[in-house]
Design an enzyme around this catalytic site. Sequence first.
Site, PDB file in Angstrom:
ATOM      1  N   HIS A 108     103.817 -28.487  49.286  1.00  0.00           N
ATOM      2  CA  HIS A 108     102.621 -27.699  49.595  1.00  0.00           C
ATOM      3  C   HIS A 108     101.443 -28.490  50.106  1.00  0.00           C
ATOM      4  O   HIS A 108     100.410 -27.913  50.432  1.00  0.00           O
ATOM      5  CB  HIS A 108     102.160 -26.934  48.362  1.00  0.00           C
ATOM      6  CG  HIS A 108     102.914 -25.666  48.117  1.00  0.00           C
ATOM      7  ND1 HIS A 108     102.521 -24.467  48.652  1.00  0.00           N
ATOM      8  CD2 HIS A 108     104.051 -25.425  47.434  1.00  0.00           C
ATOM      9  CE1 HIS A 108     103.380 -23.535  48.274  1.00  0.00           C
ATOM     10  NE2 HIS A 108     104.319 -24.089  47.544  1.00  0.00           N
ATOM     11  N   LYS A 143      88.179 -28.125  52.897  1.00  0.00           N
ATOM     12  CA  LYS A 143      88.032 -26.746  53.402  1.00  0.00           C
ATOM     13  C   LYS A 143      86.679 -26.555  54.084  1.00  0.00           C
ATOM     14  O   LYS A 143      86.444 -25.546  54.751  1.00  0.00           O
ATOM     15  CB  LYS A 143      88.202 -25.744  52.257  1.00  0.00           C
ATOM     16  CG  LYS A 143      89.642 -25.697  51.714  1.00  0.00           C
ATOM     17  CD  LYS A 143      89.756 -24.687  50.576  1.00  0.00           C
ATOM     18  CE  LYS A 143      91.125 -24.628  49.946  1.00  0.00           C
ATOM     19  NZ  LYS A 143      92.084 -23.752  50.655  1.00  0.00           N
ATOM     20  N   THR A 166      96.753 -18.853  53.214  1.00  0.00           N
ATOM     21  CA  THR A 166      97.257 -17.484  53.211  1.00  0.00           C
ATOM     22  C   THR A 166      96.084 -16.520  53.297  1.00  0.00           C
ATOM     23  O   THR A 166      96.257 -15.368  53.715  1.00  0.00           O
ATOM     24  CB  THR A 166      98.079 -17.175  51.941  1.00  0.00           C
ATOM     25  OG1 THR A 166      97.338 -17.620  50.795  1.00  0.00           O
ATOM     26  CG2 THR A 166      99.427 -17.858  51.973  1.00  0.00           C
ATOM     27  N   LYS A 213      95.523 -12.696  55.208  1.00  0.00           N
ATOM     28  CA  LYS A 213      94.984 -11.468  54.597  1.00  0.00           C
ATOM     29  C   LYS A 213      93.869 -10.885  55.470  1.00  0.00           C
ATOM     30  O   LYS A 213      93.802  -9.678  55.692  1.00  0.00           O
ATOM     31  CB  LYS A 213      94.435 -11.768  53.198  1.00  0.00           C
ATOM     32  CG  LYS A 213      95.458 -12.296  52.205  1.00  0.00           C
ATOM     33  CD  LYS A 213      94.766 -12.813  50.932  1.00  0.00           C
ATOM     34  CE  LYS A 213      95.691 -13.668  50.096  1.00  0.00           C
ATOM     35  NZ  LYS A 213      94.969 -14.483  49.092  1.00  0.00           N
ATOM     36  N   LYS A 269      87.705 -18.937  49.192  1.00  0.00           N
ATOM     37  CA  LYS A 269      88.843 -19.819  48.924  1.00  0.00           C
ATOM     38  C   LYS A 269      88.358 -20.843  47.916  1.00  0.00           C
ATOM     39  O   LYS A 269      87.163 -20.879  47.606  1.00  0.00           O
ATOM     40  CB  LYS A 269      89.315 -20.504  50.200  1.00  0.00           C
ATOM     41  CG  LYS A 269      88.171 -21.104  51.033  1.00  0.00           C
ATOM     42  CD  LYS A 269      88.661 -21.756  52.313  1.00  0.00           C
ATOM     43  CE  LYS A 269      89.063 -20.769  53.373  1.00  0.00           C
ATOM     44  NZ  LYS A 269      90.459 -20.769  53.708  1.00  0.00           N
ATOM     45  N   ARG A 270      89.235 -21.670  47.386  1.00  0.00           N
ATOM     46  CA  ARG A 270      88.774 -22.712  46.472  1.00  0.00           C
ATOM     47  C   ARG A 270      87.754 -23.605  47.153  1.00  0.00           C
ATOM     48  O   ARG A 270      87.773 -23.760  48.385  1.00  0.00           O
ATOM     49  CB  ARG A 270      89.967 -23.561  45.991  1.00  0.00           C
ATOM     50  CG  ARG A 270      90.778 -22.890  44.917  1.00  0.00           C
ATOM     51  CD  ARG A 270      89.975 -22.492  43.711  1.00  0.00           C
ATOM     52  NE  ARG A 270      89.606 -23.643  42.908  1.00  0.00           N
ATOM     53  CZ  ARG A 270      90.239 -24.006  41.794  1.00  0.00           C
ATOM     54  NH1 ARG A 270      91.250 -23.309  41.343  1.00  0.00           N
ATOM     55  NH2 ARG A 270      89.856 -25.069  41.119  1.00  0.00           N
TER      56      ARG A 270
HETATM   57  C1  LIG Z   1      94.787 -15.793  48.977  1.00  0.00           C
HETATM   58  C2  LIG Z   1      93.997 -16.392  47.890  1.00  0.00           C
HETATM   59  C3  LIG Z   1      93.730 -17.761  47.891  1.00  0.00           C
HETATM   60  C4  LIG Z   1      94.172 -18.674  49.015  1.00  0.00           C
HETATM   61  O1  LIG Z   1      93.185 -18.673  50.012  1.00  0.00           O
HETATM   62  P1  LIG Z   1      93.180 -19.784  51.176  1.00  0.00           P
HETATM   63  O2  LIG Z   1      92.094 -19.317  52.064  1.00  0.00           O
HETATM   64  O3  LIG Z   1      94.515 -19.739  51.819  1.00  0.00           O
HETATM   65  O4  LIG Z   1      92.877 -21.075  50.519  1.00  0.00           O
HETATM   66  C5  LIG Z   1      92.982 -18.275  46.858  1.00  0.00           C
HETATM   67  N1  LIG Z   1      92.530 -17.507  45.858  1.00  0.00           N
HETATM   68  C6  LIG Z   1      92.756 -16.176  45.829  1.00  0.00           C
HETATM   69  C7  LIG Z   1      92.212 -15.375  44.695  1.00  0.00           C
HETATM   70  C8  LIG Z   1      93.504 -15.578  46.830  1.00  0.00           C
HETATM   71  O5  LIG Z   1      93.744 -14.260  46.785  1.00  0.00           O
END
Ligand SMILES: *Cc1c(COP(=O)(O)O)cnc(C)c1O
Length: 812
Positions: A355, A548, A650, A654, A542-543
């Site tokens: 990952h 990022k 991911t 979304k 995101k985190r």
């Molecule tokens: C989808 C999701 C992530 C991943 O987000 P990235 O933008 O791909 O880092 C992290 N936390 C939550 C709660 C999510 O639903």
Amino acid sequence: MLVDKKTFKNDFKKKLMTLYAEDIDNSSKLHQYLALGSLIKEYSAQKWMNTNNQYAKESRKQVYYFSMEFLIGRLLGSNILNLDIYDICEEGLSELGINLEELQEVENDAGLGNGGLGRLAACFLDSMASLGIPGHGCGIRYDYGLFEQKIVDGYQVEIPDNWLRDGNVWEVRREDKAIVVKFGGEVIQTEKDGKLSFEHINYESVLAVPYDTPIIGYKNNTVNTMRLWRAETIDKDFDLESFSKGQYSKAVEHKYSIESISQVLYPDDTRIDGKILRLKQQYFFVSAGLKSIIRSYKKTGRPIEEIHNYIQVHINDTHPSIAVAEFMRILIDEENLPWDEAWKMTTEVMAYTNHTILAEALEKWSIELFKKLLPRVFMIIDEINERFCKEVFEKYNDLEKVHKMAIIADGSINMAYLAIVGSHSVNGVAKLHTEILKSRELHNFYEFYPEKFNNKTNGITHRRWLMKSNPRLCELITDTIGTKWIEAPEKLIDLIVYSEDENFKNKLHEIKQNNKIRFAEMVKAKYGISIDPNSIFDVQVKRLHAYKRQLLNVFNILNLYYKLKDDPNLDIVPRTFFFGAKAAPGYYLAKRTIKLINTVANLVNNDTTINGKIKVLFLENYSVSLAEKIIPCADVSEQISTTTKEASGTGNMKFMMNGAITIATLDGANVEIHEKVGDKNIVIFGMKKDEVMNYEKNKNYNAAYYYNNDPRIKRIVDSLIDGSLGVPKSEFEDIYKYLLANNDEFFVLKDFDDYVEAQNRINLLYKNQSKWLEMSAVNIAYSGDFSSDNTIKNYAKEIWHVNPVNIKLKKN
Ligand SMILES: *Cc1c(COP(=O)(O)O)cnc(C)c1O
């Protein structure tokens, strides 16, 4: 049909009464939620039992997805959706005076994961069940999930996430299926008739108790299982010996020390905490999981020598990679198989997903520590390593190469290497990521085992991330192209012809506006801040991590703010910048960045001279349930990581599926999104892969150059330490140093200019609403390929070699 409305209403009322001796008028929302959840579980029970029975009876090959994290979120809504009784429940409850949406808000998120990796595991479970693939989750039932985040004075404060406080309606505790896991002790080697055998003595036993949660497939009869393990003492309560000696606290200490194994999720995303408790957690659930799989396999009466034809174990990131050694140990020590046969079976069973390429995330354990905790498992790894090194030497006759590839070297065990050597498949999570693994990070292994390497681009379940989170958009899609896309999400492509249809685009606009208005109302109620639903909703959730680059986003906001200060009549579409991000509690720079975002928000939101043209909002406690609310409102999706650093992402998928326009670097799966929608329907900026890699190789990046030569950058970076943000000068000193003295590891200053320009393009594009909506429609149309159904079909076909099973519905 599972149930009609009349029966449902009666069942629900009865449930409330039998559980709590209450009627609707006298029951709390919590009890109503719990009663409904328990009823829904009951509705799925027959299918759950049938599924298990049929897999066993027909000896179906089954997949076990091993993951330290499952970021499930809430289950009520998605279970009702997948059972295809959403309308019945909604209407039935409404007739009883209950709002289904409100009841869903009562459920605590199952936040047993940090971010993308854990959420991927959850999406995969949903897809496996919905495709009828026999696939189950295996993990840890943490007493506390990822911390709850509160923002106090702009700072992140962590609060324990006591998600089980109100009970968990979905799980079934199966103490009758508990497993003993052994830690510590010594290994005694004995020889009998020329055959070595190993006895593990003086170990400490920990009881692993499984808690099973049904994973309900969409509109089929499949209900798979997510099995999470909880650590308990074998003698149930405490060490009786100590207790009888009057050492009460010592007796209880023992119990707590054992239970601590499944107490908390490590809150680190991508960085690894090398504490021994983490290794204990890993071995705990892997050992329990494998033993229970072997136990149920043996019940079928088939010989152990054939097990690899009936099971697949998937290793989700390096965390469960100890499975390779534990499976070998069981086959050799407990099933008495010879090494070579056991090894062949193990590699056929195991498959591994990598990952990340970030060095700080690579799981390594010191030999000393490992040996003490898991003496026999260490011996096995040692032997695997020795045999592997021999093979490498025979092929290359190159000791340096052997050293580089060794599983055990320089005093530590490299768990990723163990996973690669012990698996038949090694996959990355996006095309670019897999290419980087093959050409750089794992190049030696790729050369040695080219046939093992493959790509499986991540995906998201469109059931949760479109059908459940954006019902009005779904209605529009179905009214436009029919229902085929629901079972075959790639059919969303049929929308492409409507991307130029004004009527369709108007409806698309109306839906987005409604979502935004609803969200603005929530923001007003929760934060007391008024936001303009006609402004562009620009979202980065995101985190929080340096790679990022939330900092880049903040810098663009400051730049825009200074421009507006200089020229209040600046012609821009009003914009609301949303952030949502948790920082690992020990990640100092990330926490400072949260404070910076809140400081800038304070400054911007309270400055009346800019006429409310920009607003900044930090959304507390980013989680799955919050993601489901904000993503359908987004106009702009921020995917701005330093190229090569985000393995896939991911979140990007979304947003795309909900019609947001992506502003992105060509990183991770952004590359594939760009490939699909084309230049015209995404805004790309920033350094390309080769540029980043060259800087890293030649070490010739100079952040100060950009600071000295771009007055905008100088003004922004200086504002971190000159008091102009309205906080003490020391507050952001370390961010300042990180950028200049430490040379800006993730190229924020280098990409700044290009990012600002890309944001200008967004502004211009949005002004042409017809064009914007066309882009939005094109993004939705192509998003079906990023459904995790597609991803899982590829895993099933190319890695696991498992087939769907058509579960027959028979009632007992
Ligand atoms: C989808 C999701 C992530 C991943 O987000 P990235 O933008 O791909 O880092 C992290 N936390 C939550 C709660 C999510 O639903």
